[in-house]
Design an enzyme around this catalytic site. Structure first.
Site, PDB file in Angstrom:
ATOM      1  N   GLU A 113       0.823  -1.208   0.000  1.00 25.97           N
ATOM      2  CA  GLU A 113       0.000   0.000   0.000  1.00 25.97           C
ATOM      3  C   GLU A 113       0.860   1.262   0.000  1.00 25.97           C
ATOM      4  OE1 GLU A 113      -3.049   0.023  -0.507  1.00 25.97           O
ATOM      5  OE2 GLU A 113      -3.867  -1.912   0.081  1.00 25.97           O
ATOM      6  N   GLU A 354     -18.522  -6.415  -2.474  1.00 23.57           N
ATOM      7  CA  GLU A 354     -17.147  -6.890  -2.372  1.00 23.57           C
ATOM      8  C   GLU A 354     -16.998  -8.301  -2.929  1.00 23.57           C
ATOM      9  OE1 GLU A 354     -13.831  -5.131  -0.385  1.00 23.57           O
ATOM     10  OE2 GLU A 354     -14.853  -4.771  -2.279  1.00 23.57           O
TER      11      GLU A 354
END
Length: 863
Positions: A113, A354
Site C-alpha cells: 500500500e 465486495e
C-alpha cells in the site's frame, strides 16, 4: 487530507447534452483543504467529519496498514488535481506535502500500500510538476522536492527485501525497518502475489528518475522469483507465497484479490520500460487465464495444480479491473462481456458488492467505493467510442450522489442491501475514482496535457512513457524461459494497438453485450439447496437428509449400511459420523457421503433461516434528508420491517434504560423512543415504551466506542416468553452510530428517522409529502455543488458472517429458566456523554444547508 467537493456539473452537461465540457473549468472540481475536519490525517472519516489517525481510532486490522501518519490522502490525490486542471490547488498541495509530511515515523505499514499510494503518489506528483514547470506558468519554484521525498521513502522500503528469495516482507517499520528490536515486524512468512509483484512501475520509475539502480533491481528480482515459482503445467500462480521458501501457501488462482495487479504490472512494465520479457511472461499467464479462469462472462478462481477444478463459487469485486487490462492487451470481446456482467450486478445492487456468487447473490455486502469498474469503463470507452459507456459512467455518478454522499464527503457502503454507511473514505476514491470518471467525460481540449503520454499505475498515478529511454540503469535481459507455445495471433509479442485491432464502431460492442443484458435476472436463486442442485442429475441416495428422523429404526439401519453412525451427546443433540470402511459396499459408502453432504448443507441452511438481515435507521429530517444511513441490528420480535416501515421523530425516554414504567410518556407518545442497553431484557424495554405510546424503539449500546465498523451485527433476542404482544419495531445501534442520532438531537432537537429493512432514496421518503421550499430553491445552486467521487488487496470481512445472529449476554443464561441480564450499572452512569470527541452537528453541517441534491433528479428506485 483533500476533500474534493464538486464534479457534477460538467459531467452532467456532457452526459445529457453530449457536448464538450467548455466554460466550466472553475466548477469542474472544488478542492477544499481539510483543515477543519481531517488535515493532516491520513484519511477523512466522512460520517463523523474528522481525520482518521492510526492509534486514535479502533483498529480495523490489516486495512490500517495503509496508514502511516504521512497525510496519505493528500499525497495520493496530487496528480488528480492536475488532471482536473486545478493547477493552483496542486501547487498549494505540493507545498503542504513538502512542508508538513514526515516519512520517518515509528509505525508499521504495508509495503504494497505504501508503494502504490505514497511512493506512487509522490512520483505521479513529480511527473506532473515537471510537466507544468516546463510549460512555464506554474511550479517555476519546483526543484524536485517530491522526487527527493520519493527517494527517501524508497530507501525506507528496501529493508523489507532482506530475504533469500528477494520477495519483500509484507510490512516494514518506516523508522526501524524490519527485524530490528524496535521494528515490531519481520516475523511474517507469507505475502500475497500482488503484494510482491506490484512494485516494478514505481521502483523502476524511481530508478529512472534518480539514476539509482537499486530500486529497479530489487523489484525485478521479486518478479523473477514469482515467475520461476509459477505452476509449470498450468502457468498459473497462487494467491499467497512463502517469502523464504517460495512454496505456495494458498494454491487457488484468479484475477481478483491477491493476484490482480501482478498481471497488470507485467503488461504495463513492458509498456513503460520496453522490456520484451515482461510481455512474454504476461502473454503466457494470459493464455492460462483465458484457458482456465475465464468462463465468459465469469472469471472464477481455480486450483493451480488442477486448473479444471473451480476453487470457489463466488467472485470478488477487485477483478473488475481486468476488462480494462484486456483492453490494453487488445482482447476486447471478453472485456466487453465481463464488464457487462459486472454492470448488471451494479444495476441490481447500485454498487458492486465486495463479493458475489455465480448466481449473482451478495456474498460480501460491503462496498468501499472501489474504482476498478470505473477504470474498465473508461478504457472500454476509449477503445470502442461507444456512448453506452458514458451512460454507464452516468449511472455510477448518480449512485454515488444518491447513496454514498454524506455531509463531509462520500461514505463507503457497509451493506449494499440496506444502504447503510461505514465511516470510511479511502484515499483511492479521490486518487482513482475521480480521475477515471472525469477522464471518461473529458474531451482532449479539456486537458492541459496529453494523457496518452503517461501510463497509469494500479493506483492511477501518472508515469511518463519517456522513462523507457532514460537512465536505463538495469540492462535488459530476457531471463524468461519455458514459454508455452501460443498459436493465437492475438498473443504475438507486439505492443497492443486497440485503434488498429478494434476501430471505433459502437455496434461492435453492442453486438457482444446484447446476449448478456439479462444474465443477472436469469440467474435467480432457486428454492433448493446446493447439495440438491449437485445431485439433480446424479444418483439419489436411499435416504435424504431432509427426511431423516433419529427416532426411526429404518433410518438408523440405512445409516448403518452407509457407514454412518449416530452419537447421542449429553446436551440432547445427535452427532453423525461417517466411516467409509464400515459401509456395506463402495456404492453404499458413496451414498453415505452424499447424505452427509446434504446434512451439512441442510444444517447450514437452517441456521441461516434463523438469522435476520441488518436493518437501516435513516435520518430524514432537516438538514439530513436521508443522506445519513446507520446500520442497525434487528430484533427477533416486534414489527417486521421488511413488510412495514416506521417513520417518526425520536425522543429520549426516562428512565433512560427503559426497564421500568416510562415517566415522560407525553414526550414519547407517537414517537420513536431512544433508550440505553442494559439492566433488563430487550423485550421488557419494548413493552414499557409500547405502553407509553411509542411507535418504535432504538436501543443504543452502552459499551463506549462500540461500532458496527468493528463488531459483528447484533441481533436482539426475546425473553424466552411469548412476544406476540410486542407490535412496534425495535432496532439496535452500537454506541458510535447511536451517538450520531444523539448529537443530532442536541443540535436540532426535532430529529425524524425512518426505520426500514433498507435505505430509501429521498424521492421515496418524501413521496406524497410537501417538499420544503428551501430544498427546491437550492436546486440551481446544487447543480454546481453536488458531485464528489473514495487496494489493492485489503482483507475483507464476510458480511454474511457479520449479520449472523448473536444472542446477547443480557438475553439469557444457560440453564436459567428465567434469564436475567448481567448488567448492574445505575441509571446515573448510563446518561448520554455529550462531551465525546465527535464534533457537534453545527460544525459538521456548516455551510451545508444549501448543498441538497435537486429532487427533480431523484429516481423512484429503491436501494
Amino acid at each position: 487530507g483533500v476533500l474534493c467537493s464538486v464534479l457534477a456539473s460538467p459531467l452532467q452537461e456532457r452526459y445529457t447534452a453530449q457536448s464538450p465540457i467548455k466554460g466550466h473549468k472553475d466548477n469542474a472540481a472544488s478542492f477544499l483543504w481539510g483543515k477543519e475536519h481531517a488535515y493532516p490525517a491520513d484519511e477523512l472519516m466522512p460520517l463523523t467529519c474528522r481525520g482518521r489517525v492510526r492509534g486514535q481510532e479502533p483498529s480495523r486490522g490489516d486495512v490500517d496498514d495503509a496508514l502511516g501518519k504521512f497525510s496519505l490522502t493528500l499525497i495520493d490525490t496530487l496528480d488528480t488535481l492536475v488532471v482536473l486542471n486545478k493547477t493552483k490547488e496542486f501547487e498549494e498541495a505540493v507545498k503542504k506535502v513538502i512542508k508538513d509530511v514526515n516519512l520517518d515515523n515509528d509505525i508499521v505499514v504495508s509495503v504494497f500500500e505504501t508503494n502504490i499510494r505514497v511512493l506512487g503518489g509522490l512520483l505521479g506528483g513529480h511527473s506532473v510538476a515537471i510537466m507544468l514547470k516546463e510549460k512555464g506558468e506554474y511550479m517555476q519554484w519546483y526543484n524536485g522536492e517530491l522526487l527527493h521525498m520519493a527517494k527517501e521513502l524508497g530507501y525506507k522500503l528496501l529493508p523489507a527485501f532482506n530475504t533469500t528469495s528477494g520477495l519483500p516482507y509484507p510490512r516494514v517499520n518506516l523508522k526501524f525497518g524490519v527485524r530490528h528490536p524496535e521494528a515490531r515486524t519481520g516475523t511474517e512468512t507469507d505475502t500475497c502475489t500482488a503484494c510482491a509483484g506490484t512494485l516494478i512501475l514505481e521502483f523502476a520509475a524511481l530508478s529512472r528518475f534518480t539514476g539509482t539502480s537499486i530500486f529497479e533491481e530489487y523489484a525485478r528480482k521479486a518478479l523473477d522469483f514469482i515467475w520461476e515459482k509459477r505452476q509449470r503445467s498450468s502457468n498459473l500462480v497462487g494467491v499467497t507465497i512463502n517469502i523464504h521458501t517460495g512454496d505456495w501457501v494458498r494454491k487457488d488462482s484468479g484475477v481478483g484479490a491477491g493476484i490482480d495487479s501482478y498481471y497488470e504490472y507485467l503488461l504495463k512494465a513492458y509498456v513503460l520500460l520496453g522490456d520484451d520479457s515482461f510481455l512474454e511472461r504476461f502473454n503466457t499467464h494470459y493464455n492460462a487465464i483465458m484457458r482456465y479462469i475465464s468462463q465468459p462472462p465469469l472469471l472464477l478462481d481455480v486450483h493451480i495444480h488442477k486448473p479444471m477444478l473451480n476453487a470457489r463459487t463466488w467472485m470478488d469485486s477487485l477483478l473488475a479491473f481486468f476488462p480494462g487490462l484486456q483492453v490494453l492487451k487488445g482482447d476486447i470481446r471478453p472485456a466487453i462481456e465481463t464488464h457487462e456482467m459486472l454492470y448488471q450486478v451494479i444495476k441490481k445492487h447500485n454498487f458492486l458488492p465486495e463479493a458475489f456468487t455465480t448466481d449473482f447473490r451478495v456474498h460480501w455486502a460491503q462496498h468501499p467505493l472501489r474504482p476498478e469498474f470505473a477504470e474498465s469503463t473508461y478504457f472500454l470507452y476509449k477503445a470502442t467510442g461507444d456512448p453506452y459507456y458514458l451512460e454507464v459512467g452516468k449511472t455510477l455518478i448518480e449512485n454515488l450522489n444518491k447513496y454514498a454522499r454524506v455531509p463531509c464527503g462520500f461514505a463507503a457502503m457497509k451493506d449494499v442491501r440496506t444502504g447503510s454507511h461505514e465511516d470510511r473514505m479511502d484515499s483511492f476514491f479521490l486518487a482513482e475514482m475521480f480521475k477515471y470518471l472525469y477522464l471518461l467525460f473529458a474531451d482532449k481540449e479539456d486537458m492541459i496535457f496529453d494523457i496518452e503520454d503517461y501510463i497509469f499505475t494500479t493506483e492511477a498515478h501518472l508515469l511518463p512513457l519517456w522513462l523507457s529511454t532514460t537512465n536505463q540503469t538495469v540492462a535488459k535481459k530476457n531471463t524468461t524461459t519455458e514459454y508455452t507455445e501460443l498459436d493465437d495471433s492475438n498473443f504475438d509479442w507486439t505492443c497492443p494497438n486497440t485503434q488498429i485491432l478494434f476501430p471505433n464502431d459502437p455496434m461492435f460492442a453492442q453486438s457482444i453485450r446484447e446476449p448478456l443484458k439479462n444474465v443477472v435476472d436469469k440467474s435467480c436463486p432457486r428454492g433448493i439447496s446446493r447439495a440438491e442442485e449437485s445431485l439433480g442429475s446424479g444418483p439419489k441416495p436411499p435416504l435424504r437428509a431432509r427426511d431423516f428422523m433419529a427416532s426411526n429404526p429404518e433410518h438408523l439401519e440405512i445409516l448403518k449400511k452407509m457407514g454412518v453412525s449416530l452419537i447421542h451427546l449429553k446436551d440432547g443433540r445427535v452427532q453423525l459420523v461417517q466411516h467409509a470402511v464400515q459401509a456395506a459396499s463402495s456404492l453404499d459408502a458413496e451414498d453415505g457421503l452424499r447424505f452427509m453432504q446434504e446434512m451439512i448443507e441442510l444444517s447450514s441452511q437452517q441456521q441461516k433461516e434463523q438469522q435476520l438481515p441488518p436493518r437501516a435507521v435513516q435520518i430524514v429530517s432537516h438538514p439530513f434528508f436521508g443522506r445519513v444511513v446507520l446500520t442497525a441490528g434487528p430484533a427477533q420480535f416486534g414489527m417486521d420491517l421488511s413488510k412495514h416501515k416506521t417513520r417518526g421523530f425520536v425522543a429520549t425516554i426516562k428512565p433512560y434504560n427503559g426497564c421500568s414504567e416510562i415517566t415522560n410518556p407525553e414526550a414519547v407518545k407517537e414517537k420513536i423512543a431512544l433508550m440505553q442497553r442494559g439492566q433488563c431484557m430487550f423485550a421488557e424495554k419494548a413493552r414499557n415504551i409500547q405502553k407509553a405510546g411509542a411507535i418504535g424503539g432504538i436501543v443504543i449500546d452502552d459499551n463506549e466506542g462500540s461500532s458496527s465498523d468493528t463488531a459483528p451485527l447484533f441481533q436482539m433476542a426475546g425473553d424466552g416468553k411469548n412476544t406476540d404482544d410486542i407490535t412496534i419495531p425495535m432496532l439496535f445501534l452500537f454506541n458510535k452510530e447511536g451517538n450520531i442520532i444523539l448529537d443530532a438531537i442536541r443540535e436540532y432537537e426535532a430529529v425524524e428517522v425512518l426505520l426500514s429493512d433498507k435505505a430509501k432514496d429521498r424521492a421515496t421518503i418524501f413521496k406524497g409529502k410537501m417538499i420544503p421550499n428551501y430544498i427546491i430553491d437550492s436546486n440551481l445552486e446544487m447543480e454546481n455543488m453536488d458531485q464528489k467521487l473514495s487496494e489493492n488487496d485489503s482483507h475483507k470481512q464476510n458480511s454474511e458472517e457479520a449479520t449472523s445472529a448473536f444472542q446477547d449476554v443480557e438475553t439469557c443464561t444457560q440453564g436459567d429458566n428465567q434469564p436475567q441480564e448481567q448488567k448492574t450499572e445505575t441509571e446515573s452512569n448510563s446518561k448520554v456523554n455529550w462531551d465525546n470527541k465527535v464534533q457537534p452537528m453545527e460544525s459538521i453541517l456548516a455551510d451545508w444547508n444549501e448543498d441538497i441534491e435537486a429532487f427533480e433528479m431523484m429516481e423512484k428506485d429503491e436501494l
